[in-house]
Write a protein that holds these residues in place. Structure first.
Motif, PDB file in Angstrom:
ATOM      1  N   TRP A  94       0.862  -1.176   0.000  1.00  0.00           N
ATOM      2  CA  TRP A  94       0.000   0.000   0.000  1.00  0.00           C
ATOM      3  C   TRP A  94       0.900   1.228   0.000  1.00  0.00           C
ATOM      4  CZ3 TRP A  94      -5.129  -0.619  -0.691  1.00  0.00           C
ATOM      5  CH2 TRP A  94      -5.671  -1.876  -0.403  1.00  0.00           C
ATOM      6  N   ALA A  95       0.547   2.213  -0.827  1.00  0.00           N
ATOM      7  CA  ALA A  95       1.398   3.390  -0.976  1.00  0.00           C
ATOM      8  C   ALA A  95       0.546   4.645  -1.082  1.00  0.00           C
ATOM      9  CB  ALA A  95       2.275   3.252  -2.222  1.00  0.00           C
ATOM     10  N   SER A  96       1.177   5.780  -0.819  1.00  0.00           N
ATOM     11  CA  SER A  96       0.524   7.072  -0.982  1.00  0.00           C
ATOM     12  C   SER A  96       1.392   7.958  -1.857  1.00  0.00           C
ATOM     13  CB  SER A  96       0.281   7.741   0.375  1.00  0.00           C
ATOM     14  OG  SER A  96       1.524   8.090   0.980  1.00  0.00           O
ATOM     15  N   SER A  97       0.765   8.975  -2.422  1.00  0.00           N
ATOM     16  CA  SER A  97       1.473   9.945  -3.248  1.00  0.00           C
ATOM     17  C   SER A  97       1.057  11.342  -2.807  1.00  0.00           C
ATOM     18  CB  SER A  97       1.130   9.744  -4.731  1.00  0.00           C
ATOM     19  OG  SER A  97       1.659  10.798  -5.521  1.00  0.00           O
ATOM     20  N   GLU A  98       2.010  12.240  -2.728  1.00  0.00           N
ATOM     21  CA  GLU A  98       1.708  13.599  -2.284  1.00  0.00           C
ATOM     22  C   GLU A  98       0.772  14.323  -3.255  1.00  0.00           C
ATOM     23  OE1 GLU A  98       5.423  15.521  -1.645  1.00  0.00           O
ATOM     24  OE2 GLU A  98       5.777  14.548   0.301  1.00  0.00           O
ATOM     25  N   LYS A  99       0.716  13.873  -4.502  1.00  0.00           N
ATOM     26  CA  LYS A  99      -0.157  14.514  -5.485  1.00  0.00           C
ATOM     27  C   LYS A  99      -1.602  14.007  -5.399  1.00  0.00           C
ATOM     28  CE  LYS A  99       3.472  15.654  -8.793  1.00  0.00           C
ATOM     29  NZ  LYS A  99       3.930  15.577 -10.208  1.00  0.00           N
ATOM     30  N   CYS A 100      -1.820  12.962  -4.603  1.00  0.00           N
ATOM     31  CA  CYS A 100      -3.170  12.417  -4.417  1.00  0.00           C
ATOM     32  C   CYS A 100      -3.405  12.282  -2.911  1.00  0.00           C
ATOM     33  CB  CYS A 100      -3.323  11.071  -5.110  1.00  0.00           C
ATOM     34  SG  CYS A 100      -2.937  11.095  -6.870  1.00  0.00           S
ATOM     35  N   PRO A 101      -3.703  13.369  -2.208  1.00  0.00           N
ATOM     36  CA  PRO A 101      -3.674  13.393  -0.741  1.00  0.00           C
ATOM     37  C   PRO A 101      -4.690  12.499  -0.042  1.00  0.00           C
ATOM     38  CG  PRO A 101      -4.591  15.430  -1.609  1.00  0.00           C
ATOM     39  CD  PRO A 101      -4.023  14.696  -2.772  1.00  0.00           C
ATOM     40  N   SER A 102      -5.783  12.115  -0.672  1.00  0.00           N
ATOM     41  CA  SER A 102      -6.802  11.305   0.007  1.00  0.00           C
ATOM     42  C   SER A 102      -6.940   9.916  -0.605  1.00  0.00           C
ATOM     43  CB  SER A 102      -8.156  12.026  -0.044  1.00  0.00           C
ATOM     44  OG  SER A 102      -8.549  12.241  -1.385  1.00  0.00           O
ATOM     45  N   THR A 103      -5.859   9.413  -1.199  1.00  0.00           N
ATOM     46  CA  THR A 103      -5.902   8.128  -1.893  1.00  0.00           C
ATOM     47  C   THR A 103      -4.755   7.234  -1.449  1.00  0.00           C
ATOM     48  OG1 THR A 103      -6.888   9.199  -3.837  1.00  0.00           O
ATOM     49  CG2 THR A 103      -5.958   7.002  -4.152  1.00  0.00           C
ATOM     50  N   LEU A 104      -5.059   5.956  -1.247  1.00  0.00           N
ATOM     51  CA  LEU A 104      -4.032   4.934  -1.060  1.00  0.00           C
ATOM     52  C   LEU A 104      -4.044   4.024  -2.274  1.00  0.00           C
ATOM     53  CD1 LEU A 104      -4.424   3.840   2.683  1.00  0.00           C
ATOM     54  CD2 LEU A 104      -2.954   5.620   1.716  1.00  0.00           C
ATOM     55  N   PHE A 105      -2.865   3.655  -2.750  1.00  0.00           N
ATOM     56  CA  PHE A 105      -2.744   2.816  -3.930  1.00  0.00           C
ATOM     57  C   PHE A 105      -2.308   1.414  -3.526  1.00  0.00           C
ATOM     58  CE2 PHE A 105      -1.968   7.179  -5.227  1.00  0.00           C
ATOM     59  CZ  PHE A 105      -2.831   7.310  -6.301  1.00  0.00           C
ATOM     60  N   LYS A 106      -2.987   0.416  -4.083  1.00  0.00           N
ATOM     61  CA  LYS A 106      -2.641  -0.977  -3.852  1.00  0.00           C
ATOM     62  C   LYS A 106      -1.727  -1.444  -4.984  1.00  0.00           C
ATOM     63  CE  LYS A 106      -4.828  -5.483  -2.934  1.00  0.00           C
ATOM     64  NZ  LYS A 106      -6.149  -6.192  -2.876  1.00  0.00           N
TER      65      LYS A 106
END
Length: 218
Positions: A94-106
């Protein structure tokens, strides 16, 4: 220049915590710099029991390294990830990106995006850390302004705001550790399942925690 450290937390038996909440629950055992050859600062750190996985600022890649920090493989990614954690139940990341503040990526084991979660939290800022909570199959998420526990649909189980800048979180189910900064000082807190603080410590001013992992064999 601040020193970045990896600390090894270890929970004591629960009966000791009940008897005396001032018992030492974690401490810095040693400072051993990893010989990383990264031209940009490291951000996220994940551990699958064998390998370390690191993300870097402004780099669309995740590096796979041994526990001595030597690079073994480099995975190119479709975006720059900041926070990262390993999910042993689904064998994914699971990862996050600063450009997508309310999203976690699987992500799969090759760090390709296979799904995403839209987090249903309000006014908590950017995601600064993710940790998998094994006992409940949920995700502990640190935001700049607080903490939240979310399930794998993105639903918020609980959330807690903070007056400090929260930098990250690490699950020690049922406990968890978080670290935050205020006035240039880093404070590390250990909390129980009811989110009550069990112990806290303030690190030396020239030391800060960028990320942390739990070694199940440590």
């Amino acid at each position: 220049m601040a020193r970045h450290t990896t600390f090894v937390p270890y929970p004591v038996p629960p009966y000791r915590a009940r008897r005396k909440r001032s018992d030492v629950m974690f401490k810095i055992l040693s400072e051993t710099p990893l010989p990383l050859d990264c031209p940009t600062p490291c951000r996220g750190l994940a551990y699958d029991g064998c390998w370390l996985y690191l993300t870097q600022s402004c780099v669309c890649a995740v590096s796979k390294r041994d526990t001595c920090g030597q690079i073994q493989e480099l995975y190119e990614t479709c975006r720059c990830y900041s926070s990262l954690c390993f999910d042993p139940k689904e064998c994914c990341f699971w990862a996050s990106s600063e450009k997508c503040p309310s999203t976690l990526f699987k992500l799969n084991r090759c760090f390709q995006e296979i799904d995403c979660l839209r987090l249903q939290v309000c006014r908590m800022g950017l995601v600064t850390g993710i940790s998998f909570q094994y006992c409940k199959d949920q995700l502990l998420v640190a935001f700049a302004d607080g903490l939240a526990l979310v399930d794998k649909t993105g639903r918020v189980v609980w959330e807690r705001e903070s007056s400090q800048w929260v930098r990250g979180v690490l699950s020690l189910c049922p406990y968890f550790i978080s670290w935050s900064m205020s006035d240039g000082n880093t404070t590390v807190q250990l909390c129980d399942r009811a989110h009550h603080q069990v112990q806290s410590c303030c690190l030396p001013q020239d030391m800060c925690v960028e990320s942390a992992v739990l070694d199940p064999c440590g």
